[in-house]
Design an enzyme around this catalytic site. Sequence first.
Site, PDB file in Angstrom:
ATOM      1  N   CYS A  70      99.075 -33.452  15.277  1.00 31.62           N
ATOM      2  CA  CYS A  70      98.414 -34.087  16.419  1.00 31.62           C
ATOM      3  C   CYS A  70      99.032 -35.456  16.691  1.00 31.62           C
ATOM      4  O   CYS A  70      99.074 -36.318  15.816  1.00 31.62           O
ATOM      5  CB  CYS A  70      96.924 -34.224  16.127  1.00 31.62           C
ATOM      6  SG  CYS A  70      96.067 -35.195  17.372  1.00 31.62           S
ATOM      7  N   CYS A  73      96.378 -38.588  16.252  1.00 33.45           N
ATOM      8  CA  CYS A  73      95.869 -39.041  14.962  1.00 33.45           C
ATOM      9  C   CYS A  73      96.634 -40.308  14.567  1.00 33.45           C
ATOM     10  O   CYS A  73      97.739 -40.544  15.054  1.00 33.45           O
ATOM     11  CB  CYS A  73      96.064 -37.950  13.902  1.00 33.45           C
ATOM     12  SG  CYS A  73      94.759 -36.693  13.912  1.00 33.45           S
ATOM     13  N   HIS A 133      89.992 -36.735  14.077  1.00 32.57           N
ATOM     14  CA  HIS A 133      90.492 -35.606  14.866  1.00 32.57           C
ATOM     15  C   HIS A 133      89.388 -34.601  15.213  1.00 32.57           C
ATOM     16  O   HIS A 133      89.397 -33.997  16.288  1.00 32.57           O
ATOM     17  CB  HIS A 133      91.607 -34.905  14.083  1.00 32.57           C
ATOM     18  CG  HIS A 133      92.252 -33.778  14.818  1.00 32.57           C
ATOM     19  ND1 HIS A 133      93.318 -33.968  15.681  1.00 32.57           N
ATOM     20  CD2 HIS A 133      91.975 -32.455  14.855  1.00 32.57           C
ATOM     21  CE1 HIS A 133      93.672 -32.803  16.203  1.00 32.57           C
ATOM     22  NE2 HIS A 133      92.875 -31.867  15.716  1.00 32.57           N
ATOM     23  N   ASN A 173      88.592 -34.789  29.977  1.00 28.36           N
ATOM     24  CA  ASN A 173      88.518 -33.327  30.028  1.00 28.36           C
ATOM     25  C   ASN A 173      88.183 -32.880  28.618  1.00 28.36           C
ATOM     26  O   ASN A 173      88.847 -33.286  27.677  1.00 28.36           O
ATOM     27  CB  ASN A 173      89.862 -32.701  30.402  1.00 28.36           C
ATOM     28  CG  ASN A 173      90.325 -33.097  31.789  1.00 28.36           C
ATOM     29  OD1 ASN A 173      89.521 -33.402  32.662  1.00 28.36           O
ATOM     30  ND2 ASN A 173      91.637 -33.107  31.999  1.00 28.36           N
ATOM     31  N   HIS A 184      92.236 -33.558  19.947  1.00 26.60           N
ATOM     32  CA  HIS A 184      91.744 -34.859  19.472  1.00 26.60           C
ATOM     33  C   HIS A 184      90.902 -35.520  20.577  1.00 26.60           C
ATOM     34  O   HIS A 184      91.318 -35.532  21.735  1.00 26.60           O
ATOM     35  CB  HIS A 184      92.952 -35.734  19.120  1.00 26.60           C
ATOM     36  CG  HIS A 184      92.599 -36.932  18.313  1.00 26.60           C
ATOM     37  ND1 HIS A 184      92.962 -37.074  16.997  1.00 26.60           N
ATOM     38  CD2 HIS A 184      91.890 -38.051  18.637  1.00 26.60           C
ATOM     39  CE1 HIS A 184      92.501 -38.233  16.542  1.00 26.60           C
ATOM     40  NE2 HIS A 184      91.850 -38.843  17.525  1.00 26.60           N
ATOM     41  N   HIS A 186      89.804 -37.532  23.313  1.00 31.67           N
ATOM     42  CA  HIS A 186      90.505 -38.543  24.107  1.00 31.67           C
ATOM     43  C   HIS A 186      90.201 -38.361  25.587  1.00 31.67           C
ATOM     44  O   HIS A 186      89.756 -37.300  26.012  1.00 31.67           O
ATOM     45  CB  HIS A 186      92.019 -38.452  23.888  1.00 31.67           C
ATOM     46  CG  HIS A 186      92.658 -37.259  24.543  1.00 31.67           C
ATOM     47  ND1 HIS A 186      92.503 -35.975  24.084  1.00 31.67           N
ATOM     48  CD2 HIS A 186      93.443 -37.156  25.648  1.00 31.67           C
ATOM     49  CE1 HIS A 186      93.170 -35.140  24.866  1.00 31.67           C
ATOM     50  NE2 HIS A 186      93.751 -35.828  25.829  1.00 31.67           N
ATOM     51  N   GLN A 188      91.606 -40.008  29.708  1.00 32.48           N
ATOM     52  CA  GLN A 188      92.800 -40.490  30.394  1.00 32.48           C
ATOM     53  C   GLN A 188      92.403 -41.462  31.499  1.00 32.48           C
ATOM     54  O   GLN A 188      91.248 -41.468  31.935  1.00 32.48           O
ATOM     55  CB  GLN A 188      93.566 -39.316  31.014  1.00 32.48           C
ATOM     56  CG  GLN A 188      94.015 -38.283  29.999  1.00 32.48           C
ATOM     57  CD  GLN A 188      94.838 -37.181  30.672  1.00 32.48           C
ATOM     58  OE1 GLN A 188      95.906 -37.433  31.202  1.00 32.48           O
ATOM     59  NE2 GLN A 188      94.314 -35.975  30.656  1.00 32.48           N
TER      60      GLN A 188
HETATM   61 ZN    ZN Z   1      94.276 -35.815  16.002  1.00 31.88          ZN
END
Ligand code: ZN
Length: 357
Positions: A70, A73, A133, A173, A184, A186, A188
């Site tokens: 990932c 991470c 994660h 999303n 992970h 997150h 935007q």
């Molecule tokens: Zn991750």
Amino acid sequence: MKRTQIELADGRELIYFDERDDAVRDQPDRRDLPPPPPASQLRHDPLTDEWVAVAVHRQTRTFLPPADQCPLCPSRGDRHTEIPAPDYDVVVFENRFPSLSQRPADEPAEITPFTPVRPGLGRCEVVCFTDDHNASFARLSPSRVRTVLDALADRTAALSELPGVEQVFPFENRGEEIGVTLNHPHGQIYAYPFVTPRTRSLLAAARRHAERTGGNLYADVLAAERAGGDRVVASNAHWTAYVPAAARWPFEVHVAPHRPVPDIPALDDAERDAFGPLYLDLLRRFDGLFDVPMPYIAAWHQAPVRVDRELGHLHLQLFSIRRAKDKLKYLAGSESGMGVFINDIAPERAAELLRAA
Ligand SMILES: [Zn+2]
């Protein structure tokens, strides 16, 4: 909160937002990276009066890597990711495969006399909410949500200053059903060099309402929803979460501050603190509806940077494409071809289900 800005190996910016004031973020990016791609191309569709970004380099971007590869991470041992530090609270960096950037491409050649073309100048950033994660936004603490909101305020203010930027759009999303390419947790941020079609349409309606009544349309609608209460899912002293009377999606909720403000930077301290508890409660209700993690899109509607700020009213639009435990809502003929949404669930029923979840 402590803010530390560094430069990644290919020159992109990365900013740590730490909850501890003594955090030290001096780890260098040890990777050998090629230079980031130039800005994409914007083509204007004269038939719809809308811009389309053509970003061909995005075809090669990372797609659902295994957890041990990932890129979001933290960096540990010999594994170097986008984030050089071995841990972090919230981190924001410029997307490695951006749809919009400040790196000029060659001046595009004419396509047709009716199709203006220009470089896709703007900015695309990634916001990591936690270094865990396997977490999700719904499992963050209220104080972490506050840090995320402060980071979004910082980025909205900074991106609004970039040359040519007209609108800043933070979003998340969630779920592979939505097309997420990295698991992970997150979000935007897109900084567009034009006012988006959706916002233009909202502002045109708000302008007509202001000319007719002198009021702010969104504030008046919010007051009516709060007075009626049928579609209100949750509220506190500063925010209300409600299903819009003409919701497009099976489960759609607007989370709006009671005070009309144009954007996240304009929220005061008390409003920022009050957002987390309400939003976390709402996300848990979403996940509780069918006892499976709900795929969703969370879209922050902010006023444009330079025009019509008094017509705007900050709100977060949260919606899911899941309409039943084993059924997704797809945008088919009427929605995709004509822009007319057919919703299978009455908004009042959706609010009832969410209140009970
Ligand atoms: Zn991750």
